[in-house]
Write an enzyme that holds these catalytic residues in place. Sequence first.
Site, PDB file in Angstrom:
ATOM      1  N   ARG A  34       0.831  -1.188   0.000  1.00  0.00           N
ATOM      2  CA  ARG A  34       0.000   0.000   0.000  1.00  0.00           C
ATOM      3  C   ARG A  34       0.865   1.237   0.000  1.00  0.00           C
ATOM      4  O   ARG A  34       1.916   1.269   0.646  1.00  0.00           O
ATOM      5  CB  ARG A  34      -0.883   0.035   1.251  1.00  0.00           C
ATOM      6  CG  ARG A  34      -1.954  -1.008   1.233  1.00  0.00           C
ATOM      7  CD  ARG A  34      -2.763  -1.043   2.516  1.00  0.00           C
ATOM      8  NE  ARG A  34      -3.424  -2.341   2.612  1.00  0.00           N
ATOM      9  CZ  ARG A  34      -2.852  -3.432   3.115  1.00  0.00           C
ATOM     10  NH1 ARG A  34      -1.648  -3.366   3.638  1.00  0.00           N
ATOM     11  NH2 ARG A  34      -3.499  -4.576   3.127  1.00  0.00           N
ATOM     12  N   SER A 103       7.496  -5.431   6.652  1.00  0.00           N
ATOM     13  CA  SER A 103       7.116  -6.401   7.682  1.00  0.00           C
ATOM     14  C   SER A 103       7.747  -7.767   7.478  1.00  0.00           C
ATOM     15  O   SER A 103       7.061  -8.768   7.234  1.00  0.00           O
ATOM     16  CB  SER A 103       5.599  -6.487   7.744  1.00  0.00           C
ATOM     17  OG  SER A 103       5.095  -5.187   7.921  1.00  0.00           O
ATOM     18  N   ASP A 156       5.018  -3.744  10.527  1.00  0.00           N
ATOM     19  CA  ASP A 156       3.590  -3.452  10.673  1.00  0.00           C
ATOM     20  C   ASP A 156       3.129  -3.438  12.133  1.00  0.00           C
ATOM     21  O   ASP A 156       2.233  -2.673  12.493  1.00  0.00           O
ATOM     22  CB  ASP A 156       2.741  -4.401   9.819  1.00  0.00           C
ATOM     23  CG  ASP A 156       3.134  -5.862   9.959  1.00  0.00           C
ATOM     24  OD1 ASP A 156       3.971  -6.188  10.831  1.00  0.00           O
ATOM     25  OD2 ASP A 156       2.597  -6.689   9.190  1.00  0.00           O
TER      26      ASP A 156
HETATM   27  P1  ADP Z   1      -0.593  -8.244   4.513  1.00  0.00           P
HETATM   28  O1  ADP Z   1      -0.565  -9.189   5.644  1.00  0.00           O
HETATM   29  O2  ADP Z   1       0.028  -8.777   3.289  1.00  0.00           O
HETATM   30  O3  ADP Z   1      -0.178  -6.869   4.857  1.00  0.00           O
HETATM   31  P2  ADP Z   1      -3.460  -7.910   4.609  1.00  0.00           P
HETATM   32  O4  ADP Z   1      -3.436  -7.430   5.987  1.00  0.00           O
HETATM   33  O5  ADP Z   1      -4.211  -7.120   3.604  1.00  0.00           O
HETATM   34  O6  ADP Z   1      -2.059  -8.134   3.973  1.00  0.00           O
HETATM   35  O7  ADP Z   1      -4.044  -9.378   4.624  1.00  0.00           O
HETATM   36  C1  ADP Z   1      -4.157 -10.086   3.449  1.00  0.00           C
HETATM   37  C2  ADP Z   1      -4.443 -11.511   3.816  1.00  0.00           C
HETATM   38  O8  ADP Z   1      -5.678 -11.579   4.509  1.00  0.00           O
HETATM   39  C3  ADP Z   1      -4.583 -12.390   2.613  1.00  0.00           C
HETATM   40  O9  ADP Z   1      -3.347 -13.011   2.317  1.00  0.00           O
HETATM   41  C4  ADP Z   1      -5.613 -13.409   3.031  1.00  0.00           C
HETATM   42  O10 ADP Z   1      -4.976 -14.530   3.550  1.00  0.00           O
HETATM   43  C5  ADP Z   1      -6.366 -12.761   4.162  1.00  0.00           C
HETATM   44  N1  ADP Z   1      -7.704 -12.403   3.689  1.00  0.00           N
HETATM   45  C6  ADP Z   1      -8.055 -11.391   2.896  1.00  0.00           C
HETATM   46  N2  ADP Z   1      -9.371 -11.417   2.643  1.00  0.00           N
HETATM   47  C7  ADP Z   1      -9.871 -12.487   3.292  1.00  0.00           C
HETATM   48  C8  ADP Z   1     -11.164 -13.084   3.415  1.00  0.00           C
HETATM   49  N3  ADP Z   1     -12.223 -12.580   2.827  1.00  0.00           N
HETATM   50  N4  ADP Z   1     -11.275 -14.168   4.189  1.00  0.00           N
HETATM   51  C9  ADP Z   1     -10.214 -14.694   4.792  1.00  0.00           C
HETATM   52  N5  ADP Z   1      -8.971 -14.213   4.702  1.00  0.00           N
HETATM   53  C10 ADP Z   1      -8.799 -13.116   3.970  1.00  0.00           C
HETATM   54 MG    MG Z   2      -0.097  -5.551   6.280  1.00  0.00          MG
END
Ligand code: ADP
Ligand code: MG
Length: 418
Positions: A34, A103, A156
């Site tokens: 992001r 992170s 993070d």
């Molecule tokens: P990051 O950890 O990469 O910073 P996010 O906090 O956006 O990213 O989390 C993304 C993760 O959240 C995805 O890899 C997925 O595993 C999980 N996720 C996203 N949407 C859903 C959903 N609708 N149901 C379950 N898990 C989800």
């Molecule tokens: Mg994240």
Amino acid sequence: MLEQKCPTWQLEMLLQSQEKGLFYALDLGGTNFRVLRVQLGGKEGRVVKQECEEISIPTNLMTGNSHDLFDFIAAALAKFVASEGEDFHLPEGRQRELGFTFSFPVKQSSISSGTLIKWTKGFAINDTVGEDVVAELSRALDRQGLDMKVTALVNDTIGTLAGGRYDDNDVVVAVILGTGTNAAYVERANAIPKWHGLLPKSGDMVINMEWGNFRSSHLPLTEFDQALDAESLNPGEQIYEKLISGMYLGEIVRRILLKMTQEASLFGDDIPPKLKIPYILTTPHMSMMHHDGSSDLRTVGAQLRDILGIQNTSLKTRRLVVAVCDIVAKRGSRLAAAGIHGILKKLGRDIPSSDKQRTVIAMDGGLYEHYTIFSESLESTLQEILGEEVSSSVVIKLANDGSGIGAALLAAAHSQYL
Ligand code: ADP
Ligand code: MG
């Protein structure tokens, strides 16, 4: 858990709230990254305006080379900066400043530098390991011709703690449940044997636990966990993360369904070829099936057909699939709750206090945010462990994009113009 190199932060660093002006943040932590800009209005104004964009990282870049990955990120950031509107104000003659949320395990050498210890969560780029990720990013920004200075490097959990604390002083723990999992918490400096530096004014430090790497003989692993780990990009590492987080839950379900097919013909006599493809069933797919409220479980049927190419499943089979999702999600959420309880216990916040002090946990991550059965199970487990009285003073707050805003705040707190 603290065996690993845990960067510690002085709490004062996170607690300034006078910052003013335009700051950027870049949040790289999993499949997406992001970019974010905020206009801070100082103590009274707080966050005046913020804008954010999410960009997914092409999978080939996650296992390619450092140069290409950072070029891709810098190019996306340059494009985002070019779209800066009139509501954002950069004073004449000033350089734009950025907080970098990165992170992955880092050996932090200063507020704005740190070397990568290892990649996790599906990233594997050898030439970044041991390098200063801020220097890598800065060089890529130069190559884009983008005049921007990275003034803070955080992960993070630290970003979420800083962002959470900015609007609620009772935040003492930050937990990430997204692609991966990690936690950070506020600890009395004199309770940290590894800390040999000067004691901070407040006496408080922030510890980034890197709890995803926790493992213990008390943590039972099934044959599915062991096989997933052995075939992963980082065998033997991030074991707790592999039981809990979004990158892995769907994959555990796939492995169980495959075994049920091989040994008990769950989907008929032939093994559906797609069921053998690692990571084809993602946690969002699993979550969609798990939340199917229809009487004939038609979403489960549709997902099995569309994702795994399995036609005409019976209701009984669909029920079994949901039961597997339930077991895997509940195990993950209960283990995550146990981790949070461990922190509260360490802080002495697992027992009733006379002053009814609030304990706030800032939570960020797509898994917790979108997988309702998972988050509800986590909360009810924590209540179950803590009991009613203590639970009433413990709050889990979804800090949506807390880590991004936190990084921008920390960039501001460490601005070259202060
Ligand atoms: P990051 O950890 O990469 O910073 P996010 O906090 O956006 O990213 O989390 C993304 C993760 O959240 C995805 O890899 C997925 O595993 C999980 N996720 C996203 N949407 C859903 C959903 N609708 N149901 C379950 N898990 C989800
Ligand atoms: Mg994240």
